[in-house]
Design a protein around this motif. Sequence first.
Motif, PDB file in Angstrom:
ATOM      1  N   LEU A   3       0.316 -19.028  -0.264  1.00 35.98           N
ATOM      2  CA  LEU A   3       1.223 -20.163  -0.275  1.00 35.98           C
ATOM      3  C   LEU A   3       2.609 -19.738  -0.771  1.00 35.98           C
ATOM      4  N   ILE A   4       2.615 -18.671  -1.528  1.00 32.85           N
ATOM      5  CA  ILE A   4       3.832 -18.117  -2.132  1.00 32.85           C
ATOM      6  C   ILE A   4       4.500 -17.189  -1.120  1.00 32.85           C
ATOM      7  N   ASP A   5       5.812 -17.120  -1.169  1.00 36.22           N
ATOM      8  CA  ASP A   5       6.515 -16.237  -0.236  1.00 36.22           C
ATOM      9  C   ASP A   5       7.826 -15.753  -0.862  1.00 36.22           C
ATOM     10  N   TRP A   6       7.852 -14.494  -1.280  1.00 33.47           N
ATOM     11  CA  TRP A   6       9.025 -13.928  -1.954  1.00 33.47           C
ATOM     12  C   TRP A   6      10.092 -13.427  -0.972  1.00 33.47           C
ATOM     13  N   TYR A   7       9.806 -13.500   0.321  1.00 34.99           N
ATOM     14  CA  TYR A   7      10.760 -13.050   1.338  1.00 34.99           C
ATOM     15  C   TYR A   7      11.554 -14.212   1.927  1.00 34.99           C
ATOM     16  N   HIS A   8      10.925 -15.366   2.039  1.00 31.07           N
ATOM     17  CA  HIS A   8      11.529 -16.502   2.739  1.00 31.07           C
ATOM     18  C   HIS A   8      12.701 -17.082   1.945  1.00 31.07           C
ATOM     19  N   ASP A   9      13.791 -17.355   2.623  1.00 32.70           N
ATOM     20  CA  ASP A   9      15.014 -17.859   1.983  1.00 32.70           C
ATOM     21  C   ASP A   9      14.833 -19.223   1.334  1.00 32.70           C
ATOM     22  N   ASP A  10      13.870 -20.000   1.799  1.00 33.65           N
ATOM     23  CA  ASP A  10      13.704 -21.361   1.298  1.00 33.65           C
ATOM     24  C   ASP A  10      12.574 -21.492   0.284  1.00 33.65           C
ATOM     25  N   TYR A  11      12.059 -20.359  -0.194  1.00 34.30           N
ATOM     26  CA  TYR A  11      11.067 -20.422  -1.272  1.00 34.30           C
ATOM     27  C   TYR A  11      11.807 -20.280  -2.606  1.00 34.30           C
ATOM     28  N   PRO A  12      11.484 -21.123  -3.603  1.00 31.36           N
ATOM     29  CA  PRO A  12      12.206 -21.083  -4.885  1.00 31.36           C
ATOM     30  C   PRO A  12      12.153 -19.700  -5.530  1.00 31.36           C
ATOM     31  N   ALA A  13      13.321 -19.232  -5.963  1.00 33.22           N
ATOM     32  CA  ALA A  13      13.427 -17.895  -6.553  1.00 33.22           C
ATOM     33  C   ALA A  13      13.831 -17.977  -8.021  1.00 33.22           C
ATOM     34  N   TYR A  14      15.081 -18.322  -8.286  1.00 36.99           N
ATOM     35  CA  TYR A  14      15.592 -18.324  -9.656  1.00 36.99           C
ATOM     36  C   TYR A  14      14.829 -19.345 -10.503  1.00 36.99           C
ATOM     37  N   GLY A  15      14.323 -18.889 -11.653  1.00 36.16           N
ATOM     38  CA  GLY A  15      13.583 -19.761 -12.551  1.00 36.16           C
ATOM     39  C   GLY A  15      12.112 -19.908 -12.241  1.00 36.16           C
ATOM     40  N   THR A  36      -3.768 -12.088   5.483  1.00 34.47           N
ATOM     41  CA  THR A  36      -2.893 -12.187   6.656  1.00 34.47           C
ATOM     42  C   THR A  36      -1.427 -12.150   6.237  1.00 34.47           C
ATOM     43  N   LYS A  37      -1.135 -12.748   5.072  1.00 39.55           N
ATOM     44  CA  LYS A  37       0.190 -12.693   4.451  1.00 39.55           C
ATOM     45  C   LYS A  37       0.002 -12.782   2.956  1.00 39.55           C
ATOM     46  N   HIS A  38       0.519 -11.801   2.204  1.00 38.51           N
ATOM     47  CA  HIS A  38       0.452 -11.874   0.746  1.00 38.51           C
ATOM     48  C   HIS A  38       1.759 -12.442   0.218  1.00 38.51           C
ATOM     49  N   HIS A  39       1.936 -12.398  -1.108  1.00 36.87           N
ATOM     50  CA  HIS A  39       3.085 -13.053  -1.734  1.00 36.87           C
ATOM     51  C   HIS A  39       4.414 -12.453  -1.285  1.00 36.87           C
ATOM     52  N   ASP A  40       4.405 -11.194  -0.833  1.00 41.41           N
ATOM     53  CA  ASP A  40       5.657 -10.566  -0.400  1.00 41.41           C
ATOM     54  C   ASP A  40       6.162 -11.111   0.936  1.00 41.41           C
ATOM     55  N   GLY A  41       5.362 -11.966   1.592  1.00 35.61           N
ATOM     56  CA  GLY A  41       5.799 -12.627   2.815  1.00 35.61           C
ATOM     57  C   GLY A  41       5.560 -11.847   4.091  1.00 35.61           C
ATOM     58  N   ALA A  51       0.831  -1.215   0.000  1.00 35.86           N
ATOM     59  CA  ALA A  51       0.000   0.000   0.000  1.00 35.86           C
ATOM     60  C   ALA A  51       0.862   1.260   0.000  1.00 35.86           C
ATOM     61  N   ILE A  52       2.119   1.150   0.427  1.00 33.70           N
ATOM     62  CA  ILE A  52       2.993   2.331   0.480  1.00 33.70           C
ATOM     63  C   ILE A  52       3.499   2.717  -0.911  1.00 33.70           C
ATOM     64  N   PRO A  53       4.099   1.799  -1.696  1.00 38.47           N
ATOM     65  CA  PRO A  53       4.423   2.190  -3.075  1.00 38.47           C
ATOM     66  C   PRO A  53       3.170   2.487  -3.889  1.00 38.47           C
ATOM     67  N   ALA A  54       2.049   1.888  -3.492  1.00 39.91           N
ATOM     68  CA  ALA A  54       0.733   2.220  -4.066  1.00 39.91           C
ATOM     69  C   ALA A  54       0.660   1.957  -5.562  1.00 39.91           C
ATOM     70  N   ARG A  55       1.303   0.854  -5.983  1.00 37.13           N
ATOM     71  CA  ARG A  55       1.247   0.462  -7.389  1.00 37.13           C
ATOM     72  C   ARG A  55       0.714  -0.971  -7.534  1.00 37.13           C
ATOM     73  N   GLY A  56      -0.092  -1.394  -6.586  1.00 27.20           N
ATOM     74  CA  GLY A  56      -0.689  -2.716  -6.643  1.00 27.20           C
ATOM     75  C   GLY A  56       0.102  -3.749  -5.870  1.00 27.20           C
ATOM     76  N   GLU A  57      -0.552  -4.863  -5.573  1.00 24.46           N
ATOM     77  CA  GLU A  57       0.003  -5.886  -4.681  1.00 24.46           C
ATOM     78  C   GLU A  57       1.111  -6.719  -5.336  1.00 24.46           C
ATOM     79  N   TRP A  58       1.243  -6.661  -6.664  1.00 20.54           N
ATOM     80  CA  TRP A  58       2.282  -7.424  -7.364  1.00 20.54           C
ATOM     81  C   TRP A  58       3.495  -6.549  -7.689  1.00 20.54           C
ATOM     82  N   VAL A  59       3.638  -5.413  -7.014  1.00 20.23           N
ATOM     83  CA  VAL A  59       4.703  -4.474  -7.352  1.00 20.23           C
ATOM     84  C   VAL A  59       6.087  -5.113  -7.220  1.00 20.23           C
ATOM     85  N   ARG A  60       6.289  -5.961  -6.233  1.00 18.15           N
ATOM     86  CA  ARG A  60       7.602  -6.598  -6.048  1.00 18.15           C
ATOM     87  C   ARG A  60       7.958  -7.465  -7.244  1.00 18.15           C
ATOM     88  N   SER A  61       6.999  -8.255  -7.710  1.00 12.90           N
ATOM     89  CA  SER A  61       7.257  -9.147  -8.839  1.00 12.90           C
ATOM     90  C   SER A  61       7.414  -8.349 -10.133  1.00 12.90           C
TER      91      SER A  61
END
Length: 426
Positions: free
Chosen positions: A126-138, A78-83, A26-36
């Motif tokens: 179910l997705i978590d872009w912050y957690h170290d053990d969630y698949p990132a590359y690829g 409660t938790k979105h994809h950004d973790g 909500a702070i960057p205010a460009r939608g919930e998928w802004v990180r991706s």
Amino acid sequence: MNPRFERTLPLMNDRFGLFIHWGLYAIPARGEWVRSGERITNEEYQTYFDEFNPVLYDPRSWAKAAKAAGQRYAVLTTKHHDGFCLFDSQLTDYKATNTPAGRDLIREYVDAFREEGIKVGFYYSLIDWYHDDYPAYGDRQHPMRANESFKNKEMDFDRYLDYMHGQVRELLTNYGKIDIMWFDFSYDDMTGEKWRATELIQMIRSLQPDIVIDNRLGGNIMAEEPEVYAGDFFSPEQIIPPEGIVNSAGEAIPWEACITLNDHWGYHSTDRNYKSPRQVVRAMVECVSKNGNLLLNVGPDAKGEIPEESLDILAAVGKWLHRNGDSIYGCGIAELPKPEWGRYTQRGNKLYAHVFDRGIGPIYFQGLKGRIKKARLLSDGSELHVQTPWMADQYSDTESGAFIHIAGGDLPDELDTVIELELVED
């Protein structure tokens, strides 16, 4: 209904709910998928964590707005994809209690909505872009999907699953009775038992036997014998199924369309493409006419307030429901052809004609000749007469139909004029 889906009946009778997407985005205010979308790193995103302080957050006002809108259940992220967690999880430091907000925002939401008599639901990614053990590359979604420094990064996905299962346990243990668990989402090979889904469902049912769960853990809810984790209802997004939802045996499947009020789930400061109250009312009617629910989304801003445009729309829909709610709550499909002027919903021997298009002359009700005991405008209870126009006898295709005349050139309610028809009992 298939006995498998009996636990969904209370939710399906409610028909209209509030979806709330809210978090650091909500702070960057460009939608919930802004990180991706912008491939923002954890370090770059940290600035939003450090300044998250929704000083105007008042979930009591949210709950009162939902109640006034006629919404009978709510689902909050409660938790979105950004973790980032809005709740005080003991399994991470990446949570609201460690931001300037300094408190458990989910606790306040649960208490406020319960106080208004609104069913409480939790969205959990179910997705978590912050957690170290969630698949990132690829990965198809992750912000670091193309970052070479993540290519050979060590990770233990089972450790992430333990974390994810543990957070679900916290949510379903620490906040009393929870009515809905709304998971989001499975994709590619990240589906079903990749989430240890059977184990997860067994744990959920042991903690909250009556909870209703969506179908986004994976599996095939439309199979005659769905997997145990296939869900209690189908969740089409940004679309209303043309014919409702049935399984492979032709049996009705409970479903709920989740729809945004503008073009984003999370707050977007320049998105003013809001749906009108008429669009929302008619979308809700469309869902109910096909045995579905409408879960309508709002995206509060960084200070914790629902945008005024969203509140105005909710208020207008609530005003319509105040007088016409009998045609929505507890209603479902009518076994009649879809009329050219609108839609039908039905509960028992009460058939509700939702008239969208005034047309010319009396309104024609195909197949209802001799079947209507009483007719009235639902909004004010005023009597309407079933009368056959003198010229109608000239046309053979009107022999089985009934006619009702509404005076004037315009409909009494341009959002949706509802005629309640009490049918003769068979």
